[in-house]
Design a protein around this motif. Structure first.
Motif, PDB file in Angstrom:
ATOM      1  N   UNK A  89       0.907  -1.174   0.018  1.00 20.75           N
ATOM      2  CA  UNK A  89      -0.085  -0.125  -0.090  1.00 20.75           C
ATOM      3  C   UNK A  89       0.926   1.127   0.032  1.00 20.75           C
ATOM      4  N   UNK A  90       1.967   1.309   0.680  1.00 23.24           N
ATOM      5  CA  UNK A  90       2.800   2.499   0.696  1.00 23.24           C
ATOM      6  C   UNK A  90       3.531   2.519  -0.709  1.00 23.24           C
ATOM      7  N   UNK A  91       3.894   1.660  -1.560  1.00 19.81           N
ATOM      8  CA  UNK A  91       4.223   1.776  -2.604  1.00 19.81           C
ATOM      9  C   UNK A  91       3.262   2.504  -3.639  1.00 19.81           C
ATOM     10  N   UNK A  92       2.083   1.576  -3.517  1.00 19.85           N
ATOM     11  CA  UNK A  92       1.075   2.383  -4.302  1.00 19.85           C
ATOM     12  C   UNK A  92       0.819   3.588  -4.041  1.00 19.85           C
ATOM     13  N   UNK A  93       0.428   3.820  -2.937  1.00 21.70           N
ATOM     14  CA  UNK A  93       0.481   5.255  -2.427  1.00 21.70           C
ATOM     15  C   UNK A  93       1.474   6.478  -3.187  1.00 21.70           C
ATOM     16  N   UNK A  94       2.703   5.959  -3.320  1.00 23.76           N
ATOM     17  CA  UNK A  94       3.788   6.657  -3.853  1.00 23.76           C
ATOM     18  C   UNK A  94       3.273   6.954  -5.397  1.00 23.76           C
ATOM     19  N   UNK A  95       2.969   5.740  -5.969  1.00 27.83           N
ATOM     20  CA  UNK A  95       2.798   5.721  -7.427  1.00 27.83           C
ATOM     21  C   UNK A  95       1.398   6.501  -7.942  1.00 27.83           C
ATOM     22  N   UNK A  96       0.281   6.367  -6.952  1.00 31.83           N
ATOM     23  CA  UNK A  96      -0.785   7.186  -7.071  1.00 31.83           C
ATOM     24  C   UNK A  96      -0.680   8.639  -7.001  1.00 31.83           C
ATOM     25  N   UNK A  97       0.302   8.821  -5.911  1.00 29.33           N
ATOM     26  CA  UNK A  97       0.568  10.337  -5.950  1.00 29.33           C
ATOM     27  C   UNK A  97       1.491  10.965  -7.252  1.00 29.33           C
ATOM     28  N   UNK A  98       2.418  10.233  -7.398  1.00 24.36           N
ATOM     29  CA  UNK A  98       3.619  10.790  -8.335  1.00 24.36           C
ATOM     30  C   UNK A  98       3.451  10.072  -9.806  1.00 24.36           C
ATOM     31  N   UNK A  99       2.553   9.345 -10.104  1.00 23.97           N
ATOM     32  CA  UNK A  99       2.469   8.629 -11.457  1.00 23.97           C
ATOM     33  C   UNK A  99       3.650   7.369 -11.448  1.00 23.97           C
ATOM     34  N   UNK A 100       3.888   7.302 -12.649  1.00 29.01           N
ATOM     35  CA  UNK A 100       4.936   6.132 -13.099  1.00 29.01           C
ATOM     36  C   UNK A 100       6.374   6.606 -12.617  1.00 29.01           C
ATOM     37  N   UNK A 101       6.943   5.533 -11.863  1.00 25.36           N
ATOM     38  CA  UNK A 101       8.287   5.816 -11.563  1.00 25.36           C
ATOM     39  C   UNK A 101       8.989   4.746 -11.402  1.00 25.36           C
TER      40      UNK A 101
END
Length: 122
Positions: free
Chosen positions: A8-20
């Motif tokens: 979930x932490x990783x998903x939150x980063x990707x939801x916030x910042x987009x592809x990374x």
């Protein structure tokens, strides 16, 4: 599919910042917890295998993006939580949350609007 807390932490980063890239995700995660590159990489590879992430392999550094939306993930987590912790009673969940946490006037107004909309739709 229910993601783990770390996922979930990783998903939150990707939801916030987009592809990374893994490095970009790691940079965000390391601001709040101690995590190594290989741990982040392994987690993201597992998430890709589970269908939680998409991976673009065109670039030298693979780019990951969320394959699930924040809304559908939250909906699934809440549904499961209501079923397991509150035996399917959404009202018990709401009463518990409102009794345990300070709620702002704006949040209460938003809850009232939601309840009014739900009443109109039924």
């Amino acid at each position: 599919m229910k993601p783990t807390d770390a996922e979930l932490e990783i998903l939150h980063v990707l939801w916030t910042n987009g592809p990374s890239t893994v490095r970009q995700v790691l940079d965000q995660l390391s601001q709040s917890r101690d995590i190594g590159y290989t741990t982040a990489l392994k987690l993201m590879q597992i998430m890709h295998e589970k269908g939680l992430l998409r991976r673009d392999e065109d670039a030298r550094s693979h780019t990951y993006s969320a394959a699930v939306t924040q809304e559908e993930t939250q909906r699934g987590l809440v549904d499961r939580f209501v079923e397991t912790a509150f035996r399917g009673s959404a009202s018990k969940l709401v009463m518990q949350v409102l009794g345990q946490h300070k709620t702002s006037r704006e949040e209460l107004d938003e809850i009232k609007r939601l309840l009014n909309d739900l009443n109109r739709d039924q």
